[in-house]
Scaffold this motif. Structure first.
Motif, PDB file in Angstrom:
ATOM      1  N   ASN A 578      51.860  78.690   8.962  1.00 10.59           N
ATOM      2  CA  ASN A 578      52.431  77.557   9.669  1.00 10.59           C
ATOM      3  C   ASN A 578      52.282  77.905  11.151  1.00 10.59           C
ATOM      4  N   ASN A 580      52.719  76.466  13.931  1.00 14.51           N
ATOM      5  CA  ASN A 580      53.789  76.119  14.877  1.00 14.51           C
ATOM      6  C   ASN A 580      54.877  77.188  14.947  1.00 14.51           C
ATOM      7  N   GLU A 581      54.974  78.012  13.905  1.00 15.40           N
ATOM      8  CA  GLU A 581      56.010  79.044  13.872  1.00 15.40           C
ATOM      9  C   GLU A 581      55.519  80.392  14.406  1.00 15.40           C
ATOM     10  N   HIS A 583      54.864  82.070  17.385  1.00 13.39           N
ATOM     11  CA  HIS A 583      55.064  81.879  18.825  1.00 13.39           C
ATOM     12  C   HIS A 583      54.309  82.889  19.673  1.00 13.39           C
ATOM     13  N   THR A 587      50.310  78.163  23.278  1.00 14.68           N
ATOM     14  CA  THR A 587      50.644  76.783  22.906  1.00 14.68           C
ATOM     15  C   THR A 587      49.393  76.000  22.532  1.00 14.68           C
ATOM     16  N   ARG A 590      48.207  77.036  19.065  1.00 13.15           N
ATOM     17  CA  ARG A 590      49.013  76.453  17.988  1.00 13.15           C
ATOM     18  C   ARG A 590      48.634  74.996  17.746  1.00 13.15           C
ATOM     19  N   GLN A 591      48.491  74.250  18.839  1.00 15.03           N
ATOM     20  CA  GLN A 591      48.163  72.833  18.721  1.00 15.03           C
ATOM     21  C   GLN A 591      46.796  72.622  18.060  1.00 15.03           C
ATOM     22  N   CYS A 594      46.649  73.739  14.334  1.00 16.63           N
ATOM     23  CA  CYS A 594      47.298  72.735  13.492  1.00 16.63           C
ATOM     24  C   CYS A 594      46.388  71.524  13.268  1.00 16.63           C
TER      25      CYS A 594
END
Length: 624
Positions: A578, A580-581, A583, A587, A590-591, A594
């Motif tokens: 996942n 988004n988790e 960290h 950023t 992650r985007q 996903c």
């Protein structure tokens, strides 16, 4: 009335023809739906196939058992091998085709393909239930049910053409646009946007002063597109012609910019960087006083010519007045002006590598609807989509080509991993393994895997096996045959290469740049005798042997690099994180992770904005 099929292909352009033929030849009951059976495989722009990197794609299509190479050879009115002054990784075949004969040849193939029906109509609606496509409804309200649907609609979805301030709805000049599909797919959650492309004026050859042009003659050697053993260049071979714009031409063009759809706000969509309109050229390269143009024949007997390099959406009078400033066109007459066209495409990052939608199951996309430009890019996607549509119907592993296996693999991986911000065109520079992806060896790379799949047939496989045997026989002779200085030095000096100081193997001489298989064979009778044993494809086989010998070091080095990278291709990460988790990832990472949801670590590393440190974090989390 209802009909049931395994595969429905919407649109009979270059992607649709390859998709439909592939699915049907593999055994799927297939229907190809097209608005006009007389425009099957229409060459909407230039009546030419191949070119830099594009020619490699066509040879790959042929090696896999597709149709574009065979059709091009049978309809060619000029053939050239581009970049012969460079290394073989850059050699790219290109042919001018007779536009009308190209259509007829493809139509003949499709109409005589088992398991394939053709339906002349348009599609107004997809049948989608529970996130899965189940068929289509045509303009005549005929329902077609199928296990899979392949969308290859080119520039027809909400197509809008521009000639100055004049706007015409259509997918091509004098052909209607298609409506409804884009809006339906938007509702299903598929992202769409608009792209723009264009085409030049068509010129009446009787009005051209050819004495003011420079002739460009084609090649007349053994090269062709298809690896199949058929005779190339059966039509009359014609010349192309070159000339240049001038400052007066540019002045006329600049006077019309106020009415140019590209510069007055009329066109807002994304246009091609690498095939710009003539008005874009004079703005972007304002310091240039001339631009080269290529006048190319549209067919063996027609007087219609295509003016390559003069794509435009300027008003008719501006286009015509600008042409008349060029000496060869001072009395020019035209069949129609150039125009720009805007059309819908779908974000290709929403696709899997088999070209199936991630959002609507069993729905495939291929060609310009994926944001590409060019017949060759479209045909390559169509072939892969057709193969995988068949596999979806009948089971089996997805058919996916890696980046070190084919330019088609590079093309599709770029689309689904990086997306597009302009019409995507293939270049040799997009491939990391150019020396492995040469045009001469596409059959060695791809035909056996296609044969195992069932698409490449026995005759094609047998030709490959014969070629391999011939290459191995000649290479082994060169590796084992010893050369003595006293028998060869005089001949070596005549060839402009250094004499031997001591004996060596024949293969060591062949690596020298001044030496070819044929000129060394004249000095070594036993080798000449060995070469003369070669089959009727002698020139093709000798070229392959020479490339493999001269570039062996480069080839082996690139294979080692590809093998290292391929280890990351086998580390699967889809569904394991996942993002988004996590960290510790940036950023942006992650985007984008996903959004793309990559299959492997290697694919993740190719996503723009993903850094090496992001990849290291994922590897640590995997316990690597």
């Amino acid at each position: 009335m209802d009909f049931k099929y395994d595969v429905i292909v919407i649109g009979a352009g270059h992607a649709g023809c390859e998709a439909a033929a592939a699915a049907a030849n593999l055994g799927s009951k297939t229907v190809l739906i097209t608005m006009d059976m007389n425009k099957i495989a229409q060459m909407s722009c230039n009546p030419a196939v191949g070119g830099i990197a594009k020619g490699q794609i066509v040879r790959e299509i042929d090696a896999l058992g597709g149709g574009m190479g065979i059709v091009t050879d049978k309809t060619a009115i000029q053939f050239r091998m581009l970049n012969r002054s460079k290394g073989p990784a850059m050699w790219s075949p290109r042919a001018q085709s007779d536009r009308a004969k190209f259509i007829n040849e493809w139509r003949g193939i499709l109409e005589n393909t088992n398991n394939l029906d053709i339906w002349q109509d348009f599609v107004k609606q997809l049948i989608i239930k529970d996130g899965q496509v189940q068929g289509v409804i045509s303009g005549m309200d005929v329902t077609f049910y199928a296990k899979t649907v392949v969308i290859t609609t080119g520039t027809f979805l909400n197509g809008l053409m521009h000639i100055g301030k004049t706007q015409l709805r259509g997918g091509r000049i004098a052909e209607p646009a298609s409506y409804g599909i884009t809006e339906q797919l938007k509702e299903a959650g598929i992202a769409t946007d608009r792209m723009k492309t264009g085409t030049p004026v068509r010129i009446d050859g009787r009005s051209v002063d050819f004495s003011m042009t420079e002739e460009q003659i084609g090649d007349f050697d053994f090269h062709k597109f298809s690896y199949m053993n058929h005779a190339p260049k059966t039509l009359c071979q014609l010349s192309c012609w070159t000339m240049y714009t001038n400052e007066q031409t540019h002045e006329v063009l600049r006077s019309g910019l106020v009415d140019s759809p590209l510069y007055n706000g009329q066109i807002q969509s994304i246009g091609p960087r690498y095939c710009p309109s003539i008005e874009t050229k004079i703005v972007t390269f304002a310091d240039k006083t001339q631009h080269q143009l290529f006048l190319e024949p549209e067919g063996e007997t027609t007087q219609e010519y295509y003016l390559n390099g003069f794509s435009s959406s300027l008003p008719l009078d501006v286009q015509l007045n600008a042409l008349k400033t060029i000496p060869a066109f001072r009395n020019v007459r035209i069949y129609r002006p150039g125009y720009a066209i805007e059309y819908d495409f779908f974000d290709p990052t929403q696709l899997k590598h088999n070209l199936e939608s991630k959002i609507v199951k069993n729905l495939f996309f291929a060609g310009q609807v994926n944001g590409t430009t060019g017949y060759e890019e479209a045909a390559g996607q169509g072939l892969i989509a057709g193969i995988n549509a068949h596999i979806n119907c009948h089971g089996g592993d997805e058919f996916i080509l890696n980046r070190d296996q084919a330019y088609i693999g590079v093309l599709i991986d770029d689309l689904v991993t990086k997306g597009v911000d302009e019409p995507y065109r293939m270049f040799t520079s997009r491939a990391e393994y150019r020396i492995l992806l040469r045009q001469d060896d596409a059959d060695m790379r791809l035909t056996e895997m296609s044969y195992k799949l069932g698409l490449a047939k026995q005759d094609r496989f047998d030709l490959l096996q014969t070629k391999k045997e011939e290459i191995n026989r000649i290479s082994e002779f060169a590796k084992n045959y010893s050369i003595k200085p006293q028998y060869i030095n005089e001949g070596l000096e005549k060839l402009g290469t250094a004499p031997l100081k001591h004996g060596c193997k024949l293969i060591d001489l062949i690596t020298r740049p001044q030496i070819t298989l044929e000129n060394i064979a004249e000095l070594v009778p036993a080798f000449k005798e060995e070469l003369d044993k070669t089959s009727d494809r002698k020139e093709e086989i000798l070229e392959a042997v020479e490339i493999l010998i001269k570039y062996e070091g480069y080839i082996q080095r690139e294979k080692l690099i590809a093998d290292k990278i391929n280890r990351l291709e086998h580390i699967h990460i889809k569904g394991k994180f996942n993002y988004n988790e996590i960290h510790t990832l940036s950023t942006e990472a992650r985007q984008k992770l996903c959004k793309i949801d990559p299959e492997t670590i290697a694919q993740a590393g190719r996503i723009p904005g993903i850094s090496p440190s992001d990849i290291n974090i994922l590897l640590v989390l995997l316990g690597r």
